[in-house]
Scaffold this motif. Structure first.
Motif, mmCIF file in Angstrom:
data_model
loop_
_atom_site.group_PDB
_atom_site.id
_atom_site.type_symbol
_atom_site.label_atom_id
_atom_site.label_comp_id
_atom_site.label_asym_id
_atom_site.label_seq_id
_atom_site.Cartn_x
_atom_site.Cartn_y
_atom_site.Cartn_z
ATOM 1 N N LYS A 34 9.176 -21.538 1.162
ATOM 2 C CA LYS A 34 8.198 -20.482 1.447
ATOM 3 C C LYS A 34 8.700 -19.300 1.814
ATOM 4 N N ARG A 35 9.826 -19.463 2.388
ATOM 5 C CA ARG A 35 10.493 -18.111 2.997
ATOM 6 C C ARG A 35 11.536 -18.060 2.404
ATOM 7 N N PHE A 36 11.604 -16.649 1.807
ATOM 8 C CA PHE A 36 12.923 -16.294 0.933
ATOM 9 C C PHE A 36 13.618 -14.874 1.733
ATOM 10 N N VAL A 37 15.034 -14.891 1.178
ATOM 11 C CA VAL A 37 15.608 -13.494 1.503
ATOM 12 C C VAL A 37 14.976 -12.491 0.466
ATOM 13 N N GLU A 38 14.158 -11.743 1.246
ATOM 14 C CA GLU A 38 13.478 -10.690 0.223
ATOM 15 C C GLU A 38 13.255 -9.396 0.954
ATOM 16 N N THR A 39 13.198 -8.168 0.479
ATOM 17 C CA THR A 39 12.534 -7.030 0.893
ATOM 18 C C THR A 39 11.338 -7.456 1.761
ATOM 19 N N GLY A 40 11.253 -6.639 2.893
ATOM 20 C CA GLY A 40 10.130 -7.080 3.864
ATOM 21 C C GLY A 40 9.897 -8.222 4.738
ATOM 22 N N ARG A 41 10.759 -9.333 4.343
ATOM 23 C CA ARG A 41 10.978 -10.405 5.105
ATOM 24 C C ARG A 41 11.464 -10.302 6.585
ATOM 25 N N VAL A 42 10.574 -10.455 7.524
ATOM 26 C CA VAL A 42 11.029 -10.413 8.991
ATOM 27 C C VAL A 42 11.880 -11.478 9.644
ATOM 28 N N VAL A 43 13.124 -11.097 10.083
ATOM 29 C CA VAL A 43 14.126 -12.248 10.329
ATOM 30 C C VAL A 43 14.431 -12.049 11.900
ATOM 31 N N TYR A 44 14.799 -13.064 12.495
ATOM 32 C CA TYR A 44 15.291 -13.264 13.633
ATOM 33 C C TYR A 44 16.679 -13.187 13.912
ATOM 34 N N LYS B 176 6.235 -11.307 6.879
ATOM 35 C CA LYS B 176 6.640 -10.708 5.821
ATOM 36 C C LYS B 176 5.879 -9.183 5.828
ATOM 37 N N ILE B 177 6.205 -8.184 5.718
ATOM 38 C CA ILE B 177 5.696 -6.686 5.833
ATOM 39 C C ILE B 177 5.872 -5.960 4.519
ATOM 40 N N ASN B 178 4.738 -5.232 4.079
ATOM 41 C CA ASN B 178 4.912 -4.722 2.723
ATOM 42 C C ASN B 178 5.383 -3.302 2.785
ATOM 43 N N PHE B 179 6.546 -3.241 1.966
ATOM 44 C CA PHE B 179 7.058 -1.756 1.774
ATOM 45 C C PHE B 179 7.888 -2.104 0.499
ATOM 46 N N PRO B 180 8.024 -0.948 -0.198
ATOM 47 C CA PRO B 180 8.785 -0.831 -1.496
ATOM 48 C C PRO B 180 10.110 -1.315 -1.115
ATOM 49 N N TYR B 181 10.931 -1.852 -2.119
ATOM 50 C CA TYR B 181 12.400 -2.218 -2.034
ATOM 51 C C TYR B 181 13.155 -0.925 -2.067
ATOM 52 N N ASN B 182 14.205 -1.043 -0.916
ATOM 53 C CA ASN B 182 15.043 0.098 -0.384
ATOM 54 C C ASN B 182 14.302 1.119 0.250
ATOM 55 N N GLY B 183 13.021 0.783 0.856
ATOM 56 C CA GLY B 183 12.167 1.943 1.598
ATOM 57 C C GLY B 183 13.167 2.433 2.863
ATOM 58 N N SER B 184 12.844 3.539 3.121
ATOM 59 C CA SER B 184 13.574 4.518 4.349
ATOM 60 C C SER B 184 12.835 3.867 5.547
ATOM 61 N N THR B 185 13.755 4.304 6.493
ATOM 62 C CA THR B 185 13.176 3.699 7.984
ATOM 63 C C THR B 185 11.855 4.043 8.243
ATOM 64 N N ARG B 186 11.577 5.236 7.923
ATOM 65 C CA ARG B 186 10.148 5.783 7.945
ATOM 66 C C ARG B 186 8.996 4.851 7.365
ATOM 67 N N ARG C 248 9.051 1.517 9.315
ATOM 68 C CA ARG C 248 8.058 1.653 10.645
ATOM 69 C C ARG C 248 6.608 1.983 10.172
ATOM 70 N N GLN C 249 6.153 2.600 9.104
ATOM 71 C CA GLN C 249 4.998 2.561 8.736
ATOM 72 C C GLN C 249 4.243 1.165 8.689
ATOM 73 N N ALA C 250 5.024 0.374 7.883
ATOM 74 C CA ALA C 250 4.664 -0.947 7.192
ATOM 75 C C ALA C 250 4.569 -1.812 8.645
ATOM 76 N N TRP C 251 5.555 -1.708 9.391
ATOM 77 C CA TRP C 251 5.599 -2.419 10.624
ATOM 78 C C TRP C 251 4.246 -2.367 11.447
ATOM 79 N N ILE C 252 4.034 -1.015 11.651
ATOM 80 C CA ILE C 252 3.059 -0.715 12.528
ATOM 81 C C ILE C 252 1.667 -0.869 11.939
ATOM 82 N N LYS C 253 1.432 -0.895 10.550
ATOM 83 C CA LYS C 253 0.154 -1.207 10.013
ATOM 84 C C LYS C 253 -0.028 -2.837 9.927
ATOM 85 N N ALA C 254 1.439 -3.597 10.041
ATOM 86 C CA ALA C 254 1.114 -5.240 10.086
ATOM 87 C C ALA C 254 0.877 -5.673 11.462
#
Lengths: 147, 296
Positions: free
Chosen positions: A4-14, A61-71, A74-80
């Motif tokens: 269920k968990r994959f190494v993918e864009t948006g995946r939150v890791v510890y 997992k947070i949603n932002f496009p592949y290769n998204g900038s820090t900005r 951050r937006q996706a992080w705060i939104k989630a």
């Protein structure tokens, strides 16, 4: 059972190793089989490459496009509301406890040991009382430990 | 090898002796004969102040001269009064001799030291002086910053290993002065080296505790238990019990004095009950506890 968990864009890791040990961040891009590009604008992890061996995948997992900038990250992080979600999780709680226990001094460790002893005695007494009540109401009872 | 040994034991008459040796041997023989005949004249003892004494006697050797310093001074004074020159100047060996060096490009001469110096290398003009180590009492003491008075320490060696104690102060020798307190864990006031101790984060405020001034390194100096039996004393028939260490009354009273103050401080601690139990319990490691990963 499928993964269920994959190494993918948006995946939150510890992060479990390295200078950012104990912090969370999000995967931005896969560099190769072993390394990924991560970013943690709200958790103090700078955008950098990290070995997959030194991170653990979380359920978030947070949603932002592949290769998204820090900005965008951050937006996706705060939104989630990821920081809050993470703090509420059992994983974060356990990690915090582990850290707390590791930072205990000798005297505190001693007090903890004593507190655990007292708690365990109370617990066994309650258990034994219940045991006697249900399984041997009129026969000899199992002795309870002195509290 | 064998022949040489024999030669050493019995001097070979056919072998040529050095003239000086022949002379001394003859002197020895003459003396021997005179002693046998009873005609040996005894040399009169020289009285250094009789006037017959010479400077040569006084300057026989360095130590001789040192011993007779008062005599020397008297002789000097006497010579001065009589207006004689005092034979005071001694000849010193030259420490550096200039030697001619053969060969074209060798600079013709070279300064050579008559006495070889320590740490000597021909290219060095002045040999490096090694700093003297100095006395132990003047050594610099480095005590870990965590070891401040009032710190609870865990002892790692000795009879009290595993016990927890209160650090009272550091002594001049760099050793730590600790106490149990004695009622709690049977550690008396004693000295420990800082390397044999783990310092914990836990500290007591013992600024109010007054330690008697005479408690220093000398105070803890060991006294001999066994004394050599005197010559006149006859040995007793019964087997005597070996003497063991007994603390003196002074030590006992000092112990009580200091411990009472330390206990008073502990009583004021907010976790008083735990603290008493803590100090009276032993330190130990359980499963998955590694001292290098732990905080103290």
């Amino acid at each position: 059972m499928p993964f269920k968990r994959f190494v993918e864009t948006g995946r939150v890791v510890y992060v479990v190793d390295g200078p950012y040990k104990g912090k969370i961040c999000s995967i931005v891009d896969c560099i190769d089989q072993k390394t990924v590009l991560v970013d943690g604008p709200e958790s103090g992890v700078p955008r950098s490459k990290m070995r997959i061996a030194q991170i653990h995948l979380t359920k978030f997992k947070i949603n932002f496009p592949y290769n998204g900038s820090t900005r965008t990250v951050r937006q996706a992080w705060i939104k989630a509301d990821l920081n809050k979600l993470w703090i509420q999780s059992r994983w974060a709680e356990k990690a915090a406890n582990r850290e707390k226990r590791a930072s205990l001094g000798d005297f505190e460790r001693f007090k903890l040991k004593r507190a655990r002893k007292v708690r365990n005695k109370i617990r066994t007494n309650v258990y034994k009382a219940l045991f006697n009540k249900t399984y041997c109401p009129k026969k000899k009872t199992v002795k309870t430990a002195k509290a | 090898m064998v022949s040489s040994k024999v030669a050493a034991a019995k001097p070979d008459s056919s072998k040529k002796l050095r003239p000086s040796k022949v002379k001394s041997l003859a002197k020895y023989e003459a003396k021997k004969k005179a002693r046998a005949a009873g005609t040996l004249k005894k040399k009169p003892k020289q009285n250094l102040l009789s006037g017959t004494a010479t400077w040569k006697v006084v300057y026989k050797s360095g130590t001789w001269r040192f011993v007779h310093r008062p005599t020397e001074n008297k002789l000097k004074a006497k010579a001065k009064a009589e207006g004689k020159p005092t034979n005071e100047t001694r000849k010193f060996k030259k420490s550096i001799v200039v030697k001619p060096i053969k060969g074209e490009k060798n600079g013709e001469t070279r300064e050579v030291h008559t006495v070889k110096r320590k740490a000597y290398y021909p290219t060095l003009k002045t040999p490096k002086k090694h700093r003297a180590r100095g006395l132990f009492k003047n050594h610099k003491r480095n005590i870990r910053p965590t070891l401040t008075p009032g710190t609870i320490v865990i002892l790692l060696t000795g009879v009290h290993k595993g016990k927890r104690a209160v650090l009272l102060k550091t002594l001049d020798t760099g050793l730590l002065l600790i106490t149990g307190p004695f009622i709690l864990n049977a550690i008396p006031m004693r000295r420990v080296h800082q390397g044999h101790v783990i310092a914990t984060k836990t500290k007591l405020d013992i600024s109010s505790v007054k330690i008697p001034e005479e408690i220093d390194d000398k105070y803890f100096k060991r006294t001999l238990l066994k004394k050599k039996p005197k010559k006149n004393e006859s040995k007793s028939l019964f087997v005597q019990k070996p003497k063991t260490y007994r603390p003196t009354e002074k030590r006992k009273s000092d112990q009580k004095l200091v411990d009472a103050q330390v206990l008073d401080v502990i009583k004021k601690h907010k976790d008083k009950k735990s603290f008493f139990l803590y100090l009276s319990s032993m330190f130990g490691l359980r499963n998955n506890q590694y001292p290098h990963r732990m905080q103290f």
